[in-house]
Motif scaffolding. Sequence first.
Motif, short mmCIF file in Angstrom:
data_model
loop_
_atom_site.label_atom_id
_atom_site.label_comp_id
_atom_site.label_asym_id
_atom_site.label_seq_id
_atom_site.Cartn_x
_atom_site.Cartn_y
_atom_site.Cartn_z
N GLU A 185 0.83 -1.20 0.00
CA GLU A 185 0.00 0.00 0.00
C GLU A 185 0.87 1.26 0.00
O GLU A 185 0.58 2.23 -0.71
CB GLU A 185 -0.93 0.00 1.21
CG GLU A 185 -1.73 1.26 1.44
CD GLU A 185 -2.64 1.64 0.27
OE1 GLU A 185 -3.06 2.82 0.21
OE2 GLU A 185 -2.93 0.78 -0.59
N ARG A 197 2.21 1.79 -3.40
CA ARG A 197 1.15 2.28 -4.29
C ARG A 197 0.97 3.79 -4.11
O ARG A 197 0.88 4.54 -5.09
CB ARG A 197 -0.16 1.55 -4.01
CG ARG A 197 -1.30 1.88 -4.99
CD ARG A 197 -2.63 1.42 -4.49
NE ARG A 197 -3.03 2.15 -3.29
CZ ARG A 197 -3.54 3.40 -3.31
NH1 ARG A 197 -3.67 4.05 -4.45
NH2 ARG A 197 -3.89 3.98 -2.18
N ARG A 198 0.93 4.23 -2.86
CA ARG A 198 0.77 5.67 -2.58
C ARG A 198 1.97 6.46 -3.12
O ARG A 198 1.82 7.57 -3.65
CB ARG A 198 0.63 5.91 -1.08
CG ARG A 198 -0.62 5.33 -0.45
CD ARG A 198 -0.66 5.69 1.03
NE ARG A 198 -1.67 4.90 1.75
CZ ARG A 198 -1.89 5.01 3.06
NH1 ARG A 198 -1.17 5.86 3.78
NH2 ARG A 198 -2.80 4.26 3.64
N PRO A 244 2.26 -7.28 0.53
CA PRO A 244 1.00 -6.93 1.21
C PRO A 244 0.98 -7.34 2.68
O PRO A 244 0.15 -6.84 3.45
CB PRO A 244 -0.05 -7.71 0.41
CG PRO A 244 0.59 -7.97 -0.92
CD PRO A 244 2.03 -8.18 -0.61
#
Length: 364
Positions: free
Chosen positions: A261, A264-265, A301
């Motif tokens: 995550e 991704r950001r 993840p």
Amino acid sequence: MGRPFGIPVYVSPTWFIVAAIITVTYKDSVQSSLPGLGEVASYAVAFAFAVLLYVSVLLHELAHCVVAKAYGLPVRRITLYLLGGVSEIEREPDSPGKEFMVAFAGPLLSLGLAAAGFLLDVFVVPDDGILGVLTWQLWVANLIVGVFNLLPGLPLDGGRMLRAGVWKATRDSGAGTIAAAWVGRGLAVVLVIAPFALSLTSGQAPGMFFVIWSVLLAGFIWFGATQSLRTARVRARIPQVNARTLARRAIPVTSEVPLAEALRRAAEAQAGAIVVVDHDGRPIAIVNEAAVEATPEQRRPWVTVGSLARTLEPSLVLGAELSGEALIDAMRETPAGEYLLVERGGEVYGVLVTADVNRVFSGV
């Protein structure tokens, strides 16, 4: 071996090689000078000369270091090895005058020892004893060491003096280094050619010991001059090292955020670094890029960014305004993969990655 003037002195195992060579080769000279001396005693005198010669080399290096310390330059250590001695001074002098004086101190002391030995040999010590033979050999050896080190090519002391002169004339230390290094390379070539040139003039083949010693000295000078040229190229790039220019944009995330995550950001924000913050938004750690790359994609993840981050110590927080030598010195004090850059008011500017700084010096 000791800490004269607070400077650690080490002796490399290679010293024993040269001590053995000096002992064996000088032994016949001792016997011819002192015919009544026995075989064992001749070896003992020859070995004593080898030890005293390296004591002279140690004093030569100490002269460099004492002057360097007087100018506030930190000295790491002195090492005696196969081809003499080396002083490890951690910083270069900041002016050509200081550079000249630090370099000149060694040959000056060697020539001073030669002069003192000459006076003792002529006026005090009798010629027909062990002390007379050692005194004569030592003052001649110190004269050779002093004159040889004054030759104007890096890495010899004379090369550093030449560097100081060119630095003074051009106001550019890099130009001084390049000039003195190329002269040093020329000296290395001359040393290789010298035994064969002398043999042509004398009509006799050069001695194997003379050839080997000349090649060893030439190799030492060539290698040192080449290293100086590389150092000059690296130092020429130091002004290009600027924290603001090299900084990566960073995104803040809390420690429990999964790595996938966070990445991704970062991609969405076009950021190149991830900073871990507490729940009040204060930065507390930097995610290590090498650790991220080593984490398989299928595990990302399930891995939190906090487990891949290095806690922010005060030394890992650098001013965004740093550049050049100041920035390199700050990074050298605490080696790390990433540093947090902050403005004078404490606001986060970005992250400085050591690999990006290294690319400046490698030219990639």
